[in-house]
Design an enzyme around this catalytic site. Sequence first.
Site, PDB file in Angstrom:
ATOM      1  N   GLU A  50       0.813  -1.225   0.000  1.00  0.00           N
ATOM      2  CA  GLU A  50       0.000   0.000   0.000  1.00  0.00           C
ATOM      3  C   GLU A  50       0.845   1.273   0.000  1.00  0.00           C
ATOM      4  OE1 GLU A  50      -0.550  -2.603   1.932  1.00  0.00           O
ATOM      5  OE2 GLU A  50      -2.656  -3.198   1.744  1.00  0.00           O
ATOM      6  N   PHE A  67     -11.173  -7.166  14.616  1.00  0.00           N
ATOM      7  CA  PHE A  67     -10.136  -7.648  13.704  1.00  0.00           C
ATOM      8  C   PHE A  67      -9.876  -6.597  12.622  1.00  0.00           C
ATOM      9  CE2 PHE A  67      -9.046  -9.962   9.734  1.00  0.00           C
ATOM     10  CZ  PHE A  67      -7.780 -10.371  10.131  1.00  0.00           C
ATOM     11  N   GLN A  68      -8.622  -6.272  12.425  1.00  0.00           N
ATOM     12  CA  GLN A  68      -8.199  -5.276  11.437  1.00  0.00           C
ATOM     13  C   GLN A  68      -8.862  -3.919  11.630  1.00  0.00           C
ATOM     14  OE1 GLN A  68      -8.278  -7.083   7.476  1.00  0.00           O
ATOM     15  NE2 GLN A  68      -6.233  -7.880   7.887  1.00  0.00           N
ATOM     16  N   MET A 127      24.449   7.932   1.510  1.00  0.00           N
ATOM     17  CA  MET A 127      24.350   9.201   2.221  1.00  0.00           C
ATOM     18  C   MET A 127      24.695   9.027   3.699  1.00  0.00           C
ATOM     19  SD  MET A 127      24.019  12.311   2.041  1.00  0.00           S
ATOM     20  CE  MET A 127      23.138  13.086   0.713  1.00  0.00           C
ATOM     21  N   LYS A 150     -17.495  -0.431   6.773  1.00  0.00           N
ATOM     22  CA  LYS A 150     -18.010  -1.418   5.828  1.00  0.00           C
ATOM     23  C   LYS A 150     -19.533  -1.333   5.670  1.00  0.00           C
ATOM     24  CE  LYS A 150     -17.365  -6.173   4.362  1.00  0.00           C
ATOM     25  NZ  LYS A 150     -16.742  -7.477   4.662  1.00  0.00           N
TER      26      LYS A 150
HETATM   27  C1  LIG Z   1      12.504   5.306   4.625  1.00  0.00           C
HETATM   28  C2  LIG Z   1      13.819   5.884   4.976  1.00  0.00           C
HETATM   29  N1  LIG Z   1      14.641   5.242   5.843  1.00  0.00           N
HETATM   30  C3  LIG Z   1      15.840   5.760   6.143  1.00  0.00           C
HETATM   31  C4  LIG Z   1      16.262   6.946   5.622  1.00  0.00           C
HETATM   32  C5  LIG Z   1      17.620   7.530   5.995  1.00  0.00           C
HETATM   33  N2  LIG Z   1      18.475   7.587   4.812  1.00  0.00           N
HETATM   34  C6  LIG Z   1      18.649   8.717   4.103  1.00  0.00           C
HETATM   35  S1  LIG Z   1      19.600   8.529   2.769  1.00  0.00           S
HETATM   36  C7  LIG Z   1      19.848   6.900   3.108  1.00  0.00           C
HETATM   37  C8  LIG Z   1      20.691   6.044   2.200  1.00  0.00           C
HETATM   38  C9  LIG Z   1      20.070   5.871   0.874  1.00  0.00           C
HETATM   39  O1  LIG Z   1      20.773   4.864   0.187  1.00  0.00           O
HETATM   40  P1  LIG Z   1      20.615   4.681  -1.372  1.00  0.00           P
HETATM   41  O2  LIG Z   1      19.190   4.670  -1.747  1.00  0.00           O
HETATM   42  O3  LIG Z   1      21.402   3.508  -1.787  1.00  0.00           O
HETATM   43  O4  LIG Z   1      21.195   6.021  -1.956  1.00  0.00           O
HETATM   44  P2  LIG Z   1      22.690   6.602  -1.938  1.00  0.00           P
HETATM   45  O5  LIG Z   1      22.780   7.524  -0.788  1.00  0.00           O
HETATM   46  O6  LIG Z   1      23.627   5.440  -1.810  1.00  0.00           O
HETATM   47  O7  LIG Z   1      22.796   7.307  -3.228  1.00  0.00           O
HETATM   48  C10 LIG Z   1      19.184   6.544   4.282  1.00  0.00           C
HETATM   49  C11 LIG Z   1      19.216   5.194   4.893  1.00  0.00           C
HETATM   50  C12 LIG Z   1      15.360   7.595   4.741  1.00  0.00           C
HETATM   51  N3  LIG Z   1      15.641   8.779   4.184  1.00  0.00           N
HETATM   52  N4  LIG Z   1      14.177   7.039   4.428  1.00  0.00           N
END
Ligand SMILES: Cc1ncc(C[n+]2csc(CCOP(=O)(O)OP(=O)(O)O)c2C)c(N)n1
Lengths: 559, 163
Positions: free
Chosen positions: A47, A109-110, A472, A159
């Site tokens: 979702e 439920f749910q 990052m 529902k």
């Molecule tokens: C849902 C979610 N969880 C954690 C983060 C924290 N976070 C920000 S950037 C990142 C790394 C992203 O990795 P990737 O998609 O491989 O991109 P890259 O930075 O390697 O280009 C994380 C874990 C986030 N922004 N969103």
Amino acid sequence: MSGSKALMDALELEGAKTVFGIPGGANLPMYDELFKSNIRHILVRHEQSAAHMADGFGRVSRKPGICFATSGPGATNLITGIATAHADSSPMIAVTGQVPISMIGKDAFQESDIIGISNPVVKYAFQPKTPSEVPEVVKKAFYISSTGRPGPVLIDVPKDVQQNEEEMNFPDVVKIRGYHPWTDPDITQIQRAIEILLKAERPIILAGGGVIISGAFAELQTIAELLMIPVVTTFKGKGSFPENHILSLGPIGMHGHAEANKMMVEADCVLAIGTRFSDRSVGKFEDFEKNLSIIHMDVDPAEIGKNQTASVAVVGDVQASLRIMVKMMIQKAIKKTEKTKWMKRVEETKEYWQKNLKIHQGDLGAAKVLRKLREVLPHKAITTTEVGQHQMWTSLFYNVIQPGTFFSSTGLGTMGWGFPAAIGAKVAKPDVPVVDIAGEGSFNMTENSLAVSVLENIPVIVFVMNNQSLGMVAQWQRTFYDRRMIGIDLKGCPDYVKIAEAYGAQGIRAESLDEIGKAVKIALKSDVATVIDIPIDPEEDVLPFVAPGTALKDMVLPS
Amino acid sequence: MWAILSVLVENKPGVLFKITNLFRSKNFNIDSISVGVTENPEFSKMTITTIGDEKRVAQIIKQLNKLIDTVEVKRLDEKMTVYRELVLMKIKASKPSEITEIMNLANAFECKIHDVRQSSIIVEITATPDKIDAFTDMVKNYKITDIARTGITALARGVNHES
Ligand SMILES: Cc1ncc(C[n+]2csc(CCOP(=O)(O)OP(=O)(O)O)c2C)c(N)n1
């Protein structure tokens, strides 16, 4: 007529052609009516992705995208997607099933209190208590979602309200006492804004996401050209102004362009349009507003004075405000033709940084990879991004030339947004190529949407800049935590070419700029989704960088 | 700085939740809140007192206005407003003479007296917060065993202008 039938009829009256969703016990009556309606259902695999698809659809079409989920876990799975849309003011209608009214509060439920859970991240939420309320609720939901500052609206339908029959009345218009999305821009304020801009020695325009939401591209460009002043954008406003225009300096902020941050700091007056002055854009609040006179235009009165103090504020749809401004300037025959000292300084700075910004010299350095992508993609192509280094590199090195063709999760920064949003965008504009510029970590979070893309014939391109890590986060650990690397290594698992193939999509590994160019060209012609997997250097940092809590003037440059 | 806000809202379920949740999520502070239906049953009026500098109060008002279920938000000027709070206090007396003392004090503050017993008394004071504070200060020497406050409620002085 049943509540469910009324729901579908009301959605169709609002022009709904497509919904993204997953059925379950509590929304089966709706699905049964969906089956009989003319609305296309796109079955997703989670979702959250349904909400992101609706979000992508909404941003591109500037009409609410629609997602469906059942009660309980179906509804809670939507929340990240709804919150993402809320943070980026994206129009969306989320319709959830709920347990029958008699069961609400019984821990059935749910059952989940989705009205309570969603409260801080929706613009409004409805829970019709009788079937006959449904048509008016739908009308109001579209009205609220798409007017003023757009946002997600939830409709939670018990529902029994779906099943029971009542006499229906479909209203043509609705009125909501406490909701006044249209404010006529104050002409005297606009006049003052023009005077201040004309008097300023070093004026600059800061264009935010509001320019894209209101589609005020032409107005923005006209004003910049008439005044002959530079334009910077927020990251969300990226591509509100053609990034190959001589007056364009690109995005400011944490990973803004060097020339944009530099000129923003030197400016003495800013015309800020449709922006909330987020900390990621302006850095330290107190430093930003120092010695700067701010003219703030926004549709949301609550944004005026929230993060920055404006000397002139114009509340109203920014396109309407800018139109008035253009008219006044034309009446007064304002048209600058001579380059000011400031404009010369701007041009020099821009030229300097475009030549001298140090970029990664490897064959697959981020700048080279993204410039290659730009070279092969037509200007009309829509790009989305995931969240991470690749997103910030896109901000730095991928020029958006046709306004309104770039979208990203900028407010919430939701990994996994870009791919489903790209699918939603492609549904809104099937004839335009759509590319998700991805990090593999983010793509991994919603990659199961490949099934949707393949089975529903919505071919988008996923451009994976694969550094085999949560790049990052790795960069922050290198920068702020003395290289104590934890929780970032994805170890090249899974293999994205094989993942693509497993879903019946096309997977291509591209290991040189040449191969990237070829892969994108193949993908552009392909009838199925294409995943292009590009191995990049895990050690490359995104620079320039304005560390959190510091000011734009403290920008760290690559050395 | 102290501000009294008069907030006219749709009288329907969940609105109080939205208002308090807004204060929580924006990190604003509610000093007191009182709610009741208005002369028109479609609306409720909330009187909210809050503390914050000028900028913060302005932002609170804007955020309240932004809620779709709020119909009108007014900041009441203290000088141009009748505002009152009702407080019930149960005070314990260690000897019967103390009851008389407390009753005398209560009379001086125009309080109402309820439930007089050998060793305890309930006093009702309806006044402005500073007067209530003064009274509380006076009875501090006795043992206050229970206290219930309604929160401030307020109306602007003078004739209403139709808007
Ligand atoms: C849902 C979610 N969880 C954690 C983060 C924290 N976070 C920000 S950037 C990142 C790394 C992203 O990795 P990737 O998609 O491989 O991109 P890259 O930075 O390697 O280009 C994380 C874990 C986030 N922004 N969103």
